[in-house]
Design a protein around this motif. Structure first.
Motif, PDB file in Angstrom:
ATOM      1  N   ILE A 109       0.857  -2.143   0.251  1.00  0.00           N
ATOM      2  CA  ILE A 109      -0.165   0.102   0.071  1.00  0.00           C
ATOM      3  C   ILE A 109       1.047   1.020   0.088  1.00  0.00           C
ATOM      4  CG2 ILE A 109      -1.473   1.473   1.201  1.00  0.00           C
ATOM      5  CD1 ILE A 109      -2.647  -1.469   2.559  1.00  0.00           C
ATOM      6  N   THR A 110       0.498   2.155  -1.172  1.00  0.00           N
ATOM      7  CA  THR A 110       1.568   3.496  -0.870  1.00  0.00           C
ATOM      8  C   THR A 110       0.339   4.260  -0.354  1.00  0.00           C
ATOM      9  OG1 THR A 110       0.659   4.332  -3.471  1.00  0.00           O
ATOM     10  CG2 THR A 110       2.281   2.652  -2.762  1.00  0.00           C
ATOM     11  N   TRP A 111       1.462   5.547  -0.034  1.00  0.00           N
ATOM     12  CA  TRP A 111       1.107   6.566   0.229  1.00  0.00           C
ATOM     13  C   TRP A 111       1.797   7.350  -0.294  1.00  0.00           C
ATOM     14  CZ3 TRP A 111       3.850  10.367   3.056  1.00  0.00           C
ATOM     15  CH2 TRP A 111       3.311  11.403   3.704  1.00  0.00           C
ATOM     16  N   ARG A 112       1.200   9.013  -0.621  1.00  0.00           N
ATOM     17  CA  ARG A 112       1.509  10.740  -0.759  1.00  0.00           C
ATOM     18  C   ARG A 112       0.967  11.462  -0.289  1.00  0.00           C
ATOM     19  NH1 ARG A 112      -0.361  11.921  -6.807  1.00  0.00           N
ATOM     20  NH2 ARG A 112      -1.493  10.794  -6.714  1.00  0.00           N
ATOM     21  N   ALA A 113       1.887  12.276  -0.730  1.00  0.00           N
ATOM     22  CA  ALA A 113       0.856  14.085   0.309  1.00  0.00           C
ATOM     23  C   ALA A 113       2.411  14.742   0.666  1.00  0.00           C
ATOM     24  CB  ALA A 113       0.777  13.307   1.995  1.00  0.00           C
ATOM     25  N   ASN A 136       2.849  18.169   4.639  1.00  0.00           N
ATOM     26  CA  ASN A 136       0.924  17.666   4.734  1.00  0.00           C
ATOM     27  C   ASN A 136       1.579  16.703   6.660  1.00  0.00           C
ATOM     28  OD1 ASN A 136      -1.151  16.451   5.835  1.00  0.00           O
ATOM     29  ND2 ASN A 136      -2.019  15.996   4.034  1.00  0.00           N
ATOM     30  N   HIS A 137       2.707  17.614   7.452  1.00  0.00           N
ATOM     31  CA  HIS A 137       2.666  16.493   8.822  1.00  0.00           C
ATOM     32  C   HIS A 137       1.690  15.779   8.934  1.00  0.00           C
ATOM     33  CE1 HIS A 137       7.118  18.925   8.129  1.00  0.00           C
ATOM     34  NE2 HIS A 137       6.314  20.027   7.873  1.00  0.00           N
ATOM     35  N   PRO A 138       0.381  16.337   8.970  1.00  0.00           N
ATOM     36  CA  PRO A 138      -0.271  15.058  10.579  1.00  0.00           C
ATOM     37  C   PRO A 138      -0.284  14.284   9.717  1.00  0.00           C
ATOM     38  CG  PRO A 138      -1.169  17.548  10.495  1.00  0.00           C
ATOM     39  CD  PRO A 138       0.127  17.513   9.249  1.00  0.00           C
ATOM     40  N   SER A 139      -0.580  14.613   8.265  1.00  0.00           N
ATOM     41  CA  SER A 139      -0.951  12.948   7.514  1.00  0.00           C
ATOM     42  C   SER A 139      -0.044  11.922   7.597  1.00  0.00           C
ATOM     43  CB  SER A 139      -0.674  13.303   5.746  1.00  0.00           C
ATOM     44  OG  SER A 139      -1.317  12.562   5.292  1.00  0.00           O
ATOM     45  N   ALA A 140       1.594  12.578   7.016  1.00  0.00           N
ATOM     46  CA  ALA A 140       2.665  11.515   7.528  1.00  0.00           C
ATOM     47  C   ALA A 140       2.526  10.834   8.707  1.00  0.00           C
ATOM     48  CB  ALA A 140       3.618  12.557   6.869  1.00  0.00           C
ATOM     49  N   ALA A 141       2.715  11.377   9.877  1.00  0.00           N
ATOM     50  CA  ALA A 141       2.109  11.097  11.511  1.00  0.00           C
ATOM     51  C   ALA A 141       1.709  10.051  11.250  1.00  0.00           C
ATOM     52  CB  ALA A 141       1.883  12.354  12.486  1.00  0.00           C
ATOM     53  N   ASP A 190       6.000  18.806  -4.931  1.00  0.00           N
ATOM     54  CA  ASP A 190       6.533  18.025  -4.413  1.00  0.00           C
ATOM     55  C   ASP A 190       6.325  17.168  -3.413  1.00  0.00           C
ATOM     56  OD1 ASP A 190       9.223  19.473  -5.304  1.00  0.00           O
ATOM     57  OD2 ASP A 190       9.666  20.135  -3.755  1.00  0.00           O
ATOM     58  N   GLU A 191       5.511  15.654  -2.964  1.00  0.00           N
ATOM     59  CA  GLU A 191       5.429  15.146  -2.564  1.00  0.00           C
ATOM     60  C   GLU A 191       6.554  13.954  -1.766  1.00  0.00           C
ATOM     61  OE1 GLU A 191       1.567  13.979  -5.248  1.00  0.00           O
ATOM     62  OE2 GLU A 191       3.368  12.858  -5.717  1.00  0.00           O
ATOM     63  N   TRP A 192       6.116  13.708  -0.243  1.00  0.00           N
ATOM     64  CA  TRP A 192       6.352  12.992   0.402  1.00  0.00           C
ATOM     65  C   TRP A 192       5.969  11.555   0.105  1.00  0.00           C
ATOM     66  CZ3 TRP A 192       5.235  16.200   5.228  1.00  0.00           C
ATOM     67  CH2 TRP A 192       5.842  17.158   4.997  1.00  0.00           C
ATOM     68  N   HIS A 193       6.569  10.484   0.107  1.00  0.00           N
ATOM     69  CA  HIS A 193       6.465   8.982  -0.384  1.00  0.00           C
ATOM     70  C   HIS A 193       6.326   8.138   0.457  1.00  0.00           C
ATOM     71  CE1 HIS A 193       5.235   9.403  -4.862  1.00  0.00           C
ATOM     72  NE2 HIS A 193       6.160  10.671  -4.595  1.00  0.00           N
ATOM     73  N   ALA A 194       5.684   6.963   1.065  1.00  0.00           N
ATOM     74  CA  ALA A 194       5.727   6.360   1.310  1.00  0.00           C
ATOM     75  C   ALA A 194       4.774   5.950   1.777  1.00  0.00           C
ATOM     76  CB  ALA A 194       5.930   6.786   3.075  1.00  0.00           C
ATOM     77  N   ALA A 195       5.335   3.794   2.239  1.00  0.00           N
ATOM     78  CA  ALA A 195       4.471   2.387   1.371  1.00  0.00           C
ATOM     79  C   ALA A 195       4.449   1.323   3.076  1.00  0.00           C
ATOM     80  CB  ALA A 195       5.063   2.143   0.630  1.00  0.00           C
ATOM     81  N   ARG A 196       3.475   0.743   3.176  1.00  0.00           N
ATOM     82  CA  ARG A 196       3.525  -0.019   4.039  1.00  0.00           C
ATOM     83  C   ARG A 196       3.452  -1.725   3.353  1.00  0.00           C
ATOM     84  NH1 ARG A 196      -0.580  -1.541   9.049  1.00  0.00           N
ATOM     85  NH2 ARG A 196       0.179  -3.884   9.270  1.00  0.00           N
ATOM     86  N   LEU A 197       4.531  -2.088   2.935  1.00  0.00           N
ATOM     87  CA  LEU A 197       4.225  -3.565   2.735  1.00  0.00           C
ATOM     88  C   LEU A 197       3.204  -5.065   3.750  1.00  0.00           C
ATOM     89  CD1 LEU A 197       7.962  -4.501   1.719  1.00  0.00           C
ATOM     90  CD2 LEU A 197       6.123  -3.301   0.364  1.00  0.00           C
ATOM     91  N   SER A 198       2.973  -5.542   3.067  1.00  0.00           N
ATOM     92  CA  SER A 198       2.130  -6.744   4.150  1.00  0.00           C
ATOM     93  C   SER A 198       2.980  -7.846   4.892  1.00  0.00           C
ATOM     94  CB  SER A 198       1.550  -7.566   2.391  1.00  0.00           C
ATOM     95  OG  SER A 198       2.251  -8.998   2.894  1.00  0.00           O
ATOM     96  N   THR A 199       4.215  -7.509   4.409  1.00  0.00           N
ATOM     97  CA  THR A 199       5.483  -7.896   5.726  1.00  0.00           C
ATOM     98  C   THR A 199       5.297  -7.064   6.772  1.00  0.00           C
ATOM     99  OG1 THR A 199       7.010  -7.641   4.303  1.00  0.00           O
ATOM    100  CG2 THR A 199       5.910 -10.020   4.256  1.00  0.00           C
ATOM    101  N   ASP A 200       4.807  -5.849   6.576  1.00  0.00           N
ATOM    102  CA  ASP A 200       5.437  -4.656   7.805  1.00  0.00           C
ATOM    103  C   ASP A 200       4.847  -4.745   8.872  1.00  0.00           C
ATOM    104  OD1 ASP A 200       7.852  -3.937   5.703  1.00  0.00           O
ATOM    105  OD2 ASP A 200       6.714  -2.108   5.119  1.00  0.00           O
ATOM    106  N   ARG A 224      10.488  14.976  -5.979  1.00  0.00           N
ATOM    107  CA  ARG A 224      10.521  16.486  -6.600  1.00  0.00           C
ATOM    108  C   ARG A 224       9.552  16.588  -7.541  1.00  0.00           C
ATOM    109  NH1 ARG A 224      15.892  18.016  -7.876  1.00  0.00           N
ATOM    110  NH2 ARG A 224      15.789  16.265  -8.816  1.00  0.00           N
ATOM    111  N   LEU A 225       8.541  17.859  -7.503  1.00  0.00           N
ATOM    112  CA  LEU A 225       7.799  18.277  -8.385  1.00  0.00           C
ATOM    113  C   LEU A 225       6.687  17.044  -9.007  1.00  0.00           C
ATOM    114  CD1 LEU A 225       9.374  20.903 -10.807  1.00  0.00           C
ATOM    115  CD2 LEU A 225       7.915  20.973  -7.966  1.00  0.00           C
ATOM    116  N   GLY A 226       6.744  16.307  -8.016  1.00  0.00           N
ATOM    117  CA  GLY A 226       6.285  14.408  -8.402  1.00  0.00           C
ATOM    118  C   GLY A 226       4.745  14.475  -8.342  1.00  0.00           C
ATOM    119  N   GLY A 227       4.298  15.680  -8.249  1.00  0.00           N
ATOM    120  CA  GLY A 227       2.795  15.345  -7.948  1.00  0.00           C
ATOM    121  C   GLY A 227       1.403  16.742  -9.023  1.00  0.00           C
TER     122      GLY A 227
END
Length: 192
Positions: free
Chosen positions: A129-133, A137-142, A167-177, A156-159
């Motif tokens: 599952i990916t996430w970007r913001a 957007n610190h509350p979403s990241a937290a 600019d966007e922050w990117h994160a993800a969670r794997l099923s094994t995380d 950089r200039l990703g969205g």
């Protein structure tokens, strides 16, 4: 896909319906929702109708469900959370919440429910599952950090936000995380 209501007894996630159109329209007047999401601004009743017809209905039909966040089984909409297909075994999570319910852990509960369902073999059986913001957007990241999403970097200039590159922050969670707080986040983005 058949509809799945998800609950932990504090938050209920249900498919939004036509009965929710006026409430969705009301919620989307919040400047913070418009600031951090790609909803139309200004947001009208016809935008809510199109959301149900063009996002919610095809999402449920295509294993990319969108849920209304409620604080009671038959309560009013207090936010939205959904998954959007990003390839085989991968979805992106997106969400927003009304001002009255921010900062009380409701979104963390909703994300936990969605991740549990999305990773379950009898749910969506996702691998990732990916996430970007948008940067800032610190509350979403937290919130995603608390739910086991690992920070993957800044695009950089990703969205695009209303026609402008951001600019966007990117994160993800794997099923094994593990579901608990992730330790890969820079302190200035999502402090532990």
């Amino acid at each position: 896909m058949y509809e799945h209501t998800l609950t932990d007894g504090t938050v209920w996630l249900t498919r939004p319906t036509g009965a929710d159109i006026d409430r969705i329209t009301e919620c989307c007047q919040d400047p913070e929702v418009g600031r951090w999401t790609t909803i139309p601004v200004p947001y009208s009743r016809s935008d809510a109708e199109q959301f149900l017809d063009l996002v919610v209905a095809p999402g449920w039909a295509g294993n990319a469900p969108v849920w209304a966040i409620r604080t009671a089984e038959n309560g009013q909409v207090e936010g939205m959370i959904g998954l959007h297909t990003r390839g085989p075994g991968v979805c992106e999570i997106g969400f927003w919440l009304t001002a009255d319910h921010r900062g009380h852990g409701l979104m963390s509960r909703a994300i936990a429910l969605v991740c549990d369902f999305a990773f379950a073999p009898d749910g969506l059986a996702l691998a990732r599952i990916t996430w970007r913001a948008m940067v800032g957007n610190h509350p979403s990241a937290a919130t995603v950090r608390r739910n086991g999403f690992q920070y993957e970097g800044t695009a950089r200039l990703g969205g695009i936000q209303r026609g402008a590159r951001v600019d966007e922050w990117h994160a993800a969670r794997l099923s094994t995380d593990p579901p608990g707080p992730a330790d890969t986040w820079p302190v200035d983005i999502a402090p532990g």
